[in-house]
Each structure stands twice: as structure tokens, then as C-alpha cells.
Design an enzyme around this catalytic site. Sequence first.
Site, mmCIF file in Angstrom:
data_model
loop_
_atom_site.group_PDB
_atom_site.id
_atom_site.type_symbol
_atom_site.label_atom_id
_atom_site.label_comp_id
_atom_site.label_asym_id
_atom_site.label_seq_id
_atom_site.Cartn_x
_atom_site.Cartn_y
_atom_site.Cartn_z
ATOM 1 N N HIS A 1 0.822 -1.226 0.000
ATOM 2 C CA HIS A 1 0.000 0.000 0.000
ATOM 3 C C HIS A 1 0.852 1.271 0.000
ATOM 4 O O HIS A 1 0.336 2.356 -0.274
ATOM 5 C CB HIS A 1 -0.926 0.050 1.220
ATOM 6 C CG HIS A 1 -2.001 -0.997 1.206
ATOM 7 N ND1 HIS A 1 -2.889 -1.124 0.167
ATOM 8 C CD2 HIS A 1 -2.315 -1.983 2.100
ATOM 9 C CE1 HIS A 1 -3.721 -2.142 0.418
ATOM 10 N NE2 HIS A 1 -3.389 -2.676 1.587
ATOM 11 N N ASP B 1 -4.392 -12.897 3.611
ATOM 12 C CA ASP B 1 -5.681 -12.342 4.039
ATOM 13 C C ASP B 1 -6.791 -12.598 3.022
ATOM 14 O O ASP B 1 -7.934 -12.197 3.245
ATOM 15 C CB ASP B 1 -5.569 -10.843 4.358
ATOM 16 C CG ASP B 1 -4.883 -10.042 3.271
ATOM 17 O OD1 ASP B 1 -4.502 -10.614 2.223
ATOM 18 O OD2 ASP B 1 -4.708 -8.816 3.476
ATOM 19 N N HIS C 1 -6.110 -7.170 -0.668
ATOM 20 C CA HIS C 1 -6.322 -5.740 -0.932
ATOM 21 C C HIS C 1 -5.594 -5.299 -2.210
ATOM 22 O O HIS C 1 -4.558 -5.867 -2.571
ATOM 23 C CB HIS C 1 -5.806 -4.908 0.248
ATOM 24 C CG HIS C 1 -6.457 -5.227 1.558
ATOM 25 N ND1 HIS C 1 -5.953 -6.180 2.431
ATOM 26 C CD2 HIS C 1 -7.589 -4.737 2.123
ATOM 27 C CE1 HIS C 1 -6.753 -6.252 3.498
ATOM 28 N NE2 HIS C 1 -7.751 -5.399 3.335
ATOM 29 N N ASP D 1 -2.607 -10.532 -2.595
ATOM 30 C CA ASP D 1 -3.107 -10.132 -1.282
ATOM 31 C C ASP D 1 -4.595 -9.777 -1.468
ATOM 32 O O ASP D 1 -5.039 -9.479 -2.570
ATOM 33 C CB ASP D 1 -2.325 -8.900 -0.811
ATOM 34 C CG ASP D 1 -2.726 -8.409 0.571
ATOM 35 O OD1 ASP D 1 -2.056 -8.778 1.545
ATOM 36 O OD2 ASP D 1 -3.727 -7.658 0.674
HETATM 37 ZN ZN LIG Z 1 -4.110 -7.193 2.502
#
Ligand SMILES: [Zn+2]
Length: 336
Positions: free
Chosen positions: A121, A244, A159, A157
Site C-alpha cells: 500500500h 488475508d 487488498h 493479497d
Molecule cells: Zn491485505
Amino acid sequence: MKTTYTFVPSPNHVYPDHPERPARFNILESRLKSFDAELLQTKPATREEIAYVHHPKLVDALERVCREQAPGIIDYAPTYVTQTSFEDALLAAGGVITCTRAVWRGEANSAFAIVRPPGHHAEPNRAMGFCIFNNVAIAACDLIAQGAERVAIIDYDAHHGNGTQAAFLNEERIAFLSAHQYQRGFYPGTGWIDEVPHAKKRIVNVPLPARAGDKVYEQVAERIFLPFVASFKPQMILISVGFDAHWNDPITMLGLSTAGYFMLAQKVIALAEQYCEGKIGFVLEGGYDPTNVANGAEAVFVAATGRGAPDANDPNPYEEPDCESRIEEIRSWHGF
Ligand SMILES: [Zn+2]
């Protein structure tokens, strides 16, 4: 098939009640020695290496915040820092560089950088989303500095890898694909199909609905990962792997099982074998249940060493959504 890894647990990078915590590795740590992989010693990334991706002013500001104001929260995710976070983040980035260089130089067939804090991120001008420095992006740039002409990053991932995307919007030598949960209110909110129209085929977003699991991801790997790699022809593939996307992760709603993570690792390893002499490096991003992290890491190592299948039997109990039209929409947007 020699597999190596680095391990950067950053025990002092910790904040009360925060999911990105050292305990993520509690179960994994005792199992690392059983994975038939060689531990590489790591050293901190240099400021020059961090500057491949991040503005020096950001690096200075983060160091100052850690020295003078930590512990504290630096963004709404929330992302926290402690007094050791700056050094921890340098060591995490260094741990990824150590792995990717070992593979690039032919000292290992594959490598897995098990590091925290995570990185995908973090954008060139800001730390965010539990991430300080963008470890995988820095390592990709380091490979270019080592002489690579094309590096592809696949991020699965849960996200969107917004930071990695931001780093390479106009970097023709690096391709980026992110498959992630996408819906209103889900972090970070970016990663829709048509977000980067000037870089079709090179920057690919695969937004998925909640509960997308092993079956959907298998289709995504066969019908999107494959043409993405085939068209870019990388010399090495880096994988931002987050555990995740497991169906019982505490902060997401996707549907992978450990068997699904094993399938994905096998698929991307096969792509590396087909297109870039097997050169592949895995980089840990998220994953907030310690059992999932340990089982997911085992799935990566077992796939990399080619020995059997992971032990865990944790099938997704939820029904998967039909993503056929979504996958076709993505393929047609990119001309795959
Ligand atoms: Zn994540």
C-alpha cells in the site's frame, strides 16, 4: 530446486489491538525449519535503494516521526509507527532485496521474503495501509538496477496493491497485476478494471466480489495471469502474497483455502518456469490469522520445493460467486 527465505519479524513494531502485529508469525516461526528452505541473512536496505521508489523527503519525515513522536498513528488505515519502525522497515525492504537478488543471480531457484511491516500500500509519497516502505516495488527496481530489463509483479493479497501500482504507472520495464476484493467501503477503494487506461496489458486490475475463492482464482490465474505474463515476457516474476484472502481472515471476505494458495503458488511457479527460467520471488504482504499465515507459507514452500502438498485441510465453507462475466470483461479491456 533450491529455495531460500529471509525472516524479518520486527518484534518491536507493534501497537495495541492492531491486526498487523508480530503475533502474525507465532505459528509460522516454529515451522520454518521444517520447510526444506535455506535461511538467508538480511541487512537493511540503503537510503539509495529506498529512493528507487520513495521520495527522500518522505524517508526523512518517517525517520523523524519514529525518533521524535512514536508511538503513534500516521494514517487512517490506521498505520502506526514505533521507535523502531524506521529500522524495521529498512530491514523488511532489505529482506526482500536479499531474496530477489539470490534468485536473479542464480544462487536459488526461488525465494520467500517473510517480512513485516508489509509494503504494497505504500506509495512513492506516503506510507499507508499498515505499510511503511513498498518492499516489493523497491526490490523490483533493484532488479532493474542489477540489469533486468523486465520484471512482473503479481499481487494476490486480499487488498489492491495501490502503492505498487502508483510506483510503476509510467515505468515500462515493470508490469503489475493485482487481484483483490473490491466493493464499496473495502480498503483501499482503488483497483477497478479501467483505472489505468494508458497501460493496458502492463497494469492489470482484477477486482473480485466477496467470497471469490479457489475456483475463481484458478480461472483468474489461467485466463488473466497467463496472458499478462505471456504478453510482457518478464525475466523474473515477483509475487506479493497476502494470506488475508483466506476465507476466515479476520479483516476481509474472500474465499481462498490453503489448497487454493497452493494451487496459486504452483500456477505462478509454472509461469516463471515457462517464461523466465523459473526465476520467482515471493514477498509477504498481509494475512492476519496466524494459522492461515503458517499454512499459507507452507503452501508456498511446498510448491517451490516440489514436495507433496500442504497438510492443512481447510476448505472454504461458503459458496463462491460466479465471476465469469467479470473475468471476460477484464480480458476484453486488456485485449487478452
Ligand atoms: Zn491485505
